[in-house]
Design an enzyme around this catalytic site. Structure first.
Site, mmCIF file in Angstrom:
data_model
loop_
_atom_site.group_PDB
_atom_site.id
_atom_site.type_symbol
_atom_site.label_atom_id
_atom_site.label_comp_id
_atom_site.label_asym_id
_atom_site.label_seq_id
_atom_site.Cartn_x
_atom_site.Cartn_y
_atom_site.Cartn_z
ATOM 1 N N CYS A 101 38.482 53.673 38.754
ATOM 2 C CA CYS A 101 37.695 54.656 39.690
ATOM 3 C C CYS A 101 36.181 54.170 39.772
ATOM 4 O O CYS A 101 35.841 53.241 39.302
ATOM 5 C CB CYS A 101 37.790 55.855 38.930
ATOM 6 S SG CYS A 101 39.485 56.489 38.702
ATOM 7 N N LEU B 138 41.291 56.249 41.557
ATOM 8 C CA LEU B 138 42.706 55.453 41.416
ATOM 9 C C LEU B 138 43.449 56.388 40.409
ATOM 10 O O LEU B 138 43.280 56.586 39.064
ATOM 11 C CB LEU B 138 42.035 54.250 40.740
ATOM 12 C CG LEU B 138 43.249 53.094 40.888
ATOM 13 C CD1 LEU B 138 44.024 52.882 42.137
ATOM 14 C CD2 LEU B 138 43.220 51.922 40.133
ATOM 15 N N ASN C 16 35.221 57.221 34.677
ATOM 16 C CA ASN C 16 36.078 56.025 35.284
ATOM 17 C C ASN C 16 36.531 55.452 33.782
ATOM 18 O O ASN C 16 35.771 55.191 33.008
ATOM 19 C CB ASN C 16 35.045 55.105 35.930
ATOM 20 C CG ASN C 16 35.738 53.738 36.091
ATOM 21 O OD1 ASN C 16 36.967 53.691 36.437
ATOM 22 N ND2 ASN C 16 34.786 52.704 36.046
ATOM 23 N N GLY C 17 37.842 55.402 33.967
ATOM 24 C CA GLY C 17 38.426 54.712 32.496
ATOM 25 C C GLY C 17 39.750 55.261 32.023
ATOM 26 O O GLY C 17 40.314 56.073 32.706
ATOM 27 N N THR D 286 29.762 30.692 37.289
ATOM 28 C CA THR D 286 31.040 30.802 36.742
ATOM 29 C C THR D 286 31.625 31.790 37.128
ATOM 30 O O THR D 286 32.998 32.046 37.311
ATOM 31 C CB THR D 286 30.816 30.859 34.942
ATOM 32 O OG1 THR D 286 29.775 29.895 34.831
ATOM 33 C CG2 THR D 286 32.003 30.664 34.355
ATOM 34 N N ARG E 87 33.096 31.420 40.776
ATOM 35 C CA ARG E 87 34.276 30.481 40.852
ATOM 36 C C ARG E 87 35.549 31.141 40.352
ATOM 37 O O ARG E 87 36.765 31.055 40.841
ATOM 38 C CB ARG E 87 34.025 29.448 39.826
ATOM 39 C CG ARG E 87 32.982 28.382 40.189
ATOM 40 C CD ARG E 87 32.688 27.280 39.231
ATOM 41 N NE ARG E 87 31.744 26.313 39.571
ATOM 42 C CZ ARG E 87 31.327 25.298 38.858
ATOM 43 N NH1 ARG E 87 31.947 25.167 37.516
ATOM 44 N NH2 ARG E 87 30.578 24.483 39.165
#
Length: 585
Positions: free
Chosen positions: A2, A51, A75-76, A316, A319
């Protein structure tokens, strides 16, 4: 995952401030497209973009205690919420959300309850009765979180930097494993396990203990009321996650509702190592497998969106984030909201190829500690934000608190890489799941060499990025790089290219400071670069930079062609592969 946004103590309870909070919260809506909520109490605002994965029918946020004096935006996921509810029998829960326990735990224990939560989370809790608030972030930083301060005395909290960077006089990354209390106006570290001080542990290696701990870490993350799947690159880590999930899926709520056939997902260039290996593992496990192919041009076209969403200029991370970003969009289009992924294993087991050169067990262990503490800046950032860009949640079993404690208590001698004894990287994990009677994976997959995600999707991906950067950044630009970007000055054209894009989206100096820097080879910390004198000439985060270790390393002339070097920039030296092309053989 979320999106949460909070503005606390802003000395402005006008309609204009509420409109601004709603505007900023909309910037996080990609993270939670299912519902938006906002709560205002005097000059405090809590917003949430949801979400919906657990209790999608009634778990909208913000969440409240019985008399609505305590308000929480989260959130979690809290994996032990059912056990915690049993200890809160005298409380009445308004929803079936796993996060509904937080306000009631606060009523019982004050601010000293965070370590009771088994899960990953970022939350803001407002106590309207005492006019105070607290903020907390999970142990390792699997969820992303930022904090800022306004000139008017306000405190700002946001899941992403884009929710606060324009409105704060100062902002920074909220440190993992910490809470912030308005009562003290300070951070407090709530997560302080034995490994955190980096002293060398001595617990003997017991394969079954490692196996049981990881199976527990995976199975608790199958908590879902919506369809989910697994990311499957065909490497050791994602394959083990998929194998355990496939064994335990039938008994879950999601299986009863959506069926017990596991869906797996893989992304790569046509013919890449991950695509081939992922298909083989999927066939072995019997999953419904979805293969997504992208071209180098597809990835290049997405770079600006990736940098905007992931909020970094680290080479990194960009990519590896790009293929994950592209795959997440495809996965969400199939109606899947959550996936399990294999990040974190290389940090806790010392699985990166440069660990071959660890001089002793103390250095090996301390490097794993440094890597875990930095995960929120790299792989956690990528896994969280690249998936959340399309309202997809990634769950990371290897970063389970109990599993980390189990692995980090082992005598690091057992983790050290000793090819002469048949011990390759992550040998203790491979051995734990080497079951002759009921195999988890085929032997050659169980013992497949480590591929970093950005390498495994196809070696020409990285080489294509370097070539594209060279077309957009010339030698004259590079000669002034240290003056244009004095903080974390880009040393390669690829890094310079990403930095230009980042600065366009996030021009504040404070934004630059949220991104890590320093020397690295094959994803090492700067300290580990000291292990091998040759590495100082080969500063590239790709696993192929581990010359003499990776089977397709940059020193393998049968696979890599290097153009004539130019002495003008570090990018163009042969060891940097500035103009290198991978030739498939």
């Amino acid at each position: 995952m979320c999106g949460i946004l909070a503005v606390l103590g802003c000395t402005d309870d006008s309609q204009a401030k509420r409109v601004r909070v709603l505007e900023l919260s909309r910037r996080l809506r990609h993270r939670g497209p299912d519902w938006s909520g906002i709560y205002q109490h005097e000059d405090n605002y809590l917003a949430h973009e949801r979400l919906a994965i657990v209790d999608p029918d009634s778990g909208d946020q913000p969440l409240f205690n019985e008399d609505k004096t305590i308000v929480v935006t989260v959130n979690g996921e809290i994996y032990n919420h059912e056990e915690l509810r049993k200890d809160l029998k005298n409380h009445k829960f308004r929803t079936g959300s796993d996060c509904d326990v937080i306000s009631h735990l606060y009523e019982e224990h004050g601010e000293n309850f965070v370590d009771m939560l088994d899960g990953v989370f970022s939350f803001v809790l407002l106590d309207t009765k005492h006019n105070s608030f607290m903020v907390a972030r999970d142990a390792i930083g699997v969820t992303s979180l930022y904090i800022g301060w306004g000139l008017d005395g306000s405190v700002w909290i946001s899941s992403e930097m884009k929710g606060l960077h324009e409105d704060c006089e100062h902002f920074e990354v909220f440190p993992p494993g910490h809470l912030y209390s308005s009562k003290s106006g300070r951070f407090k570290q709530w997560y302080n396990p034995p490994w955190y001080n980096e002293s060398v542990p001595s617990t003997p290696y017991e394969p079954l203990a490692v196996r049981r701990a990881f199976e527990d870490a995976v199975t608790k993350r199958l908590m879902s009321d919506v369809p989910f799947g697994v990311l499957l690159s065909g490497g050791l880590d994602s394959s083990l996650v998929a194998s355990i999930t496939a064994r335990h899926l039938a008994g879950t709520k999601a299986a009863k509702r959506w069926g017990s056939q596991l869906h797996s997902f893989c992304v790569g260039l046509e013919g890449s190592p991950d695509v081939k290996a992922g298909k083989e593992v999927a066939d072995y496990l019997g999953t419904v497998h979805h293969e997504f192919h992208f071209t180098v041009q597809d990835g290049i076209d997405a770079i600006e969106d990736v940098i905007y969403h992931v909020e970094t200029y680290d080479v990194t991370t960009i990519r590896a984030s790009t293929p994950m970003f592209l795959m997440s969009r495809k996965i969400k289009s199939l109606g899947v909201k959550m996936v399990l992924s294999g990040e974190g294993s290389d940090e806790i087991f010392g699985g990166y190829l440069y660990f071959h050169n660890a001089p002793n067990k103390q250095e090996f262990h301390q490097e794993t500690c440094r890597k875990i503490k930095a995960l929120h800046k790299y792989d956690c950032l990528r896994a969280n934000k690249a998936t959340s860009a399309f309202g997809l949640e990634a769950r990371i079993p290897f970063l389970d608190k109990e599993f980390i404690n189990t692995v980090m208590s082992l005598d690091p001698e057992s983790k050290m890489i000793k090819p002469e004894e048949g011990r390759i990287e992550k040998w203790v994990l491979r051995r734990a799941f080497d079951d002759e009677e009921r195999p988890y994976l085929p032997k050659h997959i169980l013992y497949r060499q480590k591929e970093q995600f950005s390498d495994g999707v196809g070696y020409s991906w990285i080489d294509g990025l370097k070539a594209h950067a060279a077309e957009n950044v010339n030698d004259k630009m590079m000669s002034n790089a240290a003056h244009i970007f004095p903080h974390n000055s880009p040393l390669t054209k690829e890094a310079y290219y990403y930095r230009m894009i980042f600065e366009r989206f996030f021009p504040q100096n404070l934004a630059r400071l949220t991104v890590p820097g320093g020397a690295t080879v094959a994803c090492s910390t700067a300290k580990a670069v000291e292990w091998d004198a040759n590495w100082s000439n080969n500063m590239d985060p790709s696993g192929r930079a581990a010359i003499g270790v990776h089977l397709s390393d940059y020193d393998d002339n049968s696979k890599v062609a290097v153009s004539s070097p130019s002495p003008k920039t570090v990018e163009d030296t042969p060891m940097m592969m500035g103009q290198g092309v991978v030739i498939q053989t």
